[in-house]
Design a protein around this motif. Structure first.
Motif, mmCIF file in Angstrom:
data_model
loop_
_atom_site.group_PDB
_atom_site.id
_atom_site.type_symbol
_atom_site.label_atom_id
_atom_site.label_comp_id
_atom_site.label_asym_id
_atom_site.label_seq_id
_atom_site.Cartn_x
_atom_site.Cartn_y
_atom_site.Cartn_z
ATOM 1 N N ALA A 9 0.854 -1.195 0.000
ATOM 2 C CA ALA A 9 0.000 0.000 0.000
ATOM 3 C C ALA A 9 0.889 1.243 0.000
ATOM 4 C CB ALA A 9 -0.913 0.007 1.216
ATOM 5 N N THR A 10 0.464 2.280 -0.727
ATOM 6 C CA THR A 10 1.256 3.510 -0.824
ATOM 7 C C THR A 10 0.394 4.752 -0.622
ATOM 8 O OG1 THR A 10 0.935 3.616 -3.222
ATOM 9 C CG2 THR A 10 2.900 2.474 -2.424
ATOM 10 N N PHE A 11 1.054 5.815 -0.217
ATOM 11 C CA PHE A 11 0.444 7.131 -0.060
ATOM 12 C C PHE A 11 1.442 8.164 -0.580
ATOM 13 C CE2 PHE A 11 -0.131 10.689 3.250
ATOM 14 C CZ PHE A 11 -0.998 11.399 2.432
ATOM 15 N N ASN A 12 1.041 8.940 -1.579
ATOM 16 C CA ASN A 12 1.911 9.952 -2.184
ATOM 17 C C ASN A 12 1.325 11.338 -1.953
ATOM 18 O OD1 ASN A 12 3.891 8.282 -4.107
ATOM 19 N ND2 ASN A 12 1.868 7.346 -4.178
ATOM 20 N N TRP A 13 2.183 12.322 -1.745
ATOM 21 C CA TRP A 13 1.683 13.667 -1.529
ATOM 22 C C TRP A 13 2.682 14.717 -2.023
ATOM 23 C CZ3 TRP A 13 3.861 10.734 2.296
ATOM 24 C CH2 TRP A 13 4.962 11.276 2.952
ATOM 25 N N GLY A 14 2.149 15.890 -2.185
ATOM 26 C CA GLY A 14 2.949 17.068 -2.460
ATOM 27 C C GLY A 14 2.364 18.219 -1.676
ATOM 28 N N ARG A 60 6.437 10.114 -0.101
ATOM 29 C CA ARG A 60 5.776 8.840 -0.417
ATOM 30 C C ARG A 60 6.001 7.879 0.746
ATOM 31 N NH1 ARG A 60 4.686 5.074 -4.776
ATOM 32 N NH2 ARG A 60 5.508 2.990 -4.315
ATOM 33 N N ILE A 61 4.937 7.185 1.125
ATOM 34 C CA ILE A 61 5.032 6.110 2.114
ATOM 35 C C ILE A 61 4.617 4.805 1.445
ATOM 36 C CG2 ILE A 61 4.079 5.124 4.234
ATOM 37 C CD1 ILE A 61 3.672 7.901 5.294
ATOM 38 N N GLU A 62 5.386 3.763 1.697
ATOM 39 C CA GLU A 62 5.012 2.422 1.230
ATOM 40 C C GLU A 62 5.141 1.446 2.394
ATOM 41 O OE1 GLU A 62 6.251 -1.046 -2.015
ATOM 42 O OE2 GLU A 62 7.401 0.823 -1.888
ATOM 43 N N ILE A 63 4.132 0.620 2.573
ATOM 44 C CA ILE A 63 4.195 -0.425 3.596
ATOM 45 C C ILE A 63 4.941 -1.611 3.004
ATOM 46 C CG2 ILE A 63 2.889 -2.018 5.052
ATOM 47 C CD1 ILE A 63 0.651 0.019 5.165
ATOM 48 N N ILE A 64 6.070 -1.969 3.597
ATOM 49 C CA ILE A 64 6.881 -3.065 3.053
ATOM 50 C C ILE A 64 6.773 -4.338 3.897
ATOM 51 C CG2 ILE A 64 8.492 -1.542 1.882
ATOM 52 C CD1 ILE A 64 10.445 -1.939 4.188
ATOM 53 N N GLN A 65 6.305 -4.196 5.140
ATOM 54 C CA GLN A 65 6.032 -5.370 5.974
ATOM 55 C C GLN A 65 4.810 -5.085 6.829
ATOM 56 O OE1 GLN A 65 9.406 -6.854 8.287
ATOM 57 N NE2 GLN A 65 10.836 -6.094 6.728
ATOM 58 N N SER A 66 3.990 -6.108 7.029
ATOM 59 C CA SER A 66 2.816 -5.948 7.886
ATOM 60 C C SER A 66 2.452 -7.303 8.478
ATOM 61 C CB SER A 66 1.631 -5.394 7.078
ATOM 62 O OG SER A 66 0.474 -5.262 7.886
ATOM 63 N N LYS A 67 2.599 -7.399 9.793
ATOM 64 C CA LYS A 67 2.239 -8.616 10.511
ATOM 65 C C LYS A 67 1.037 -8.289 11.388
ATOM 66 C CE LYS A 67 4.115 -12.243 13.515
ATOM 67 N NZ LYS A 67 5.300 -12.685 14.303
ATOM 68 N N LEU A 68 -0.075 -8.950 11.150
ATOM 69 C CA LEU A 68 -1.360 -8.603 11.747
ATOM 70 C C LEU A 68 -1.262 -8.366 13.252
ATOM 71 C CD1 LEU A 68 -4.414 -8.218 11.296
ATOM 72 C CD2 LEU A 68 -4.688 -10.679 11.727
ATOM 73 N N ASN A 69 -1.655 -7.149 13.650
ATOM 74 C CA ASN A 69 -1.731 -6.735 15.062
ATOM 75 C C ASN A 69 -0.393 -6.787 15.794
ATOM 76 O OD1 ASN A 69 -4.496 -6.451 14.671
ATOM 77 N ND2 ASN A 69 -4.970 -8.475 15.496
ATOM 78 N N ASP A 70 0.705 -6.990 15.066
ATOM 79 C CA ASP A 70 2.004 -7.151 15.713
ATOM 80 C C ASP A 70 2.999 -6.065 15.307
ATOM 81 O OD1 ASP A 70 3.947 -9.118 17.197
ATOM 82 O OD2 ASP A 70 4.946 -8.588 15.314
#
Length: 337
Positions: A83-88, A98-108
């Motif tokens: 998932a990404t979020f870009n802004w100016g 820009r933010i990108e989620i590179i790891q996501s472990k549920l609730n952890d």
């Protein structure tokens, strides 16, 4: 000419000194802050894991709230890995990023890769459930490599970043602690095999008038049923067709056995159509119903359920015969595909 040479040599000397000094500066930067939040671990995690939720608590909202309202700023989906979020922004502190989620472990834990004005950093979230709440740890790591410019930049960012991190965690705490608590309800899918008929009164009222209208409308329907010698076959129900801060479209019903002819300007015949529903039982006072609704909605979100109509409640316990609100039971239903 000698004057220009001296200036040139002075500039070169300053650059050389800067290069030498930078060799002794740290090539990396680490910052970490933590806070205890008295909220559900899953709710806290979802506020960070879904980038669209950052507008609820991010300290950047105070610098430029417009960056969160751009139509194409978020990826689809906006949560989880990739998932990404870009802004100016015209705000110098936010610039282009820009933010990108590179790891996501549920609730952890969650790891974000943030690029801000060409500086890249790794930002890590850890969620530890403790006896007194959830410990949220937010950390940042930057690798400056051999860049003298970036190393000098690292000398001046710590104080500002500490303020930003502490403010962000405090705002996350305030927001999540004020969310409805997730009730650990038993949510299930079932099928209503046949249409359920009921006599009803439908009203459009303001939310502040809600407390006074239940008994009045049920009494009116019961009186009509008594006059017509109709029998109720189940507990009273309410359908919430629409709800806002200023108006509620609500329908009060008492189930009957079959379709009948009604000759009344106010009381109508209606039905709940056969089909699939998601349902759960709420235990306790009516003012805590939002907690159970929240739990059902979370379950439906996780299971990607599509709701196709307004929800309704069936009041299993009659408050006039059971004075203890903690013993009240209310069934909640959502029609689904």
């Amino acid at each position: 000419m000698n004057y220009l040479r001296r200036i040139t040599l002075t500039i070169l000397l300053i650059i050389l000194i800067g290069l030498v000094v930078s060799m002794f500066l740290p090539s990396s930067f680490h910052l970490e802050r933590k806070i205890i939040i008295n909220a559900d671990q899953e709710q806290i995690f979802n506020q960070v894991n879904d980038l669209k939720n950052w507008k609820n608590w991010s300290p950047w909202m105070l610098k430029d709230s417009l960056i969160f309202n751009k139509k194409y700023a978020y990826s689809a989906p906006s949560s989880g890995v990739s998932a990404t979020f870009n802004w100016g922004s015209e705000n110098d502190d936010l610039g282009i990023g820009r933010i990108e989620i590179i790891q996501s472990k549920l609730n952890d834990s969650i790891v974000n890769l943030l690029t801000l004005n060409s500086i890249q950093s790794k930002r890590t979230w850890v969620f530890n459930e403790l006896e007194n709440g959830v410990e949220v740890i937010w950390s940042m790591d930057i690798d400056f490599g051999f860049s003298p410019k970036d190393k000098f930049y690292g000398l001046f960012i710590e104080d500002e970043l500490i303020k930003e991190y502490e403010l962000g965690l405090q705002r996350l705490k305030t927001y999540t602690e004020n969310l409805p608590k997730i009730q650990r309800v038993e949510v299930r899918k079932m099928k209503i095999e046949k249409n359920q008929w009921f006599l009803s009164i439908r009203d459009t009222i303001s939310p502040i008038a809600m407390n006074n209208i239940y008994g009045k409308n049920y009494s009116e329907i019961n009186q009509y049923m008594s006059q017509q010698k109709f029998e109720s076959i189940s507990v009273p129900l309410v359908i919430y067709h629409f709800w806002s801060d200023s108006i509620v479209d609500i329908e009060f019903g008492i189930p009957i056995n079959d379709s009948i002819t009604i000759d009344n300007n106010r009381i109508k015949l209606d039905k709940i159509k056969s089909g699939n529903v998601v349902t759960a039982i709420h235990y306790g006072p009516y003012e805590r119903l939002p907690e159970t609704y929240f739990g059902i909605n979370e379950w439906m979100r996780k299971n990607k359920v599509v709701v196709i109509g307004p929800p309704w409640e069936s009041y299993i316990t009659d408050p006039t015969t059971e004075p203890n609100p903690e013993k009240w039971q209310t069934a909640i239903f959502f029609p689904i595909e």
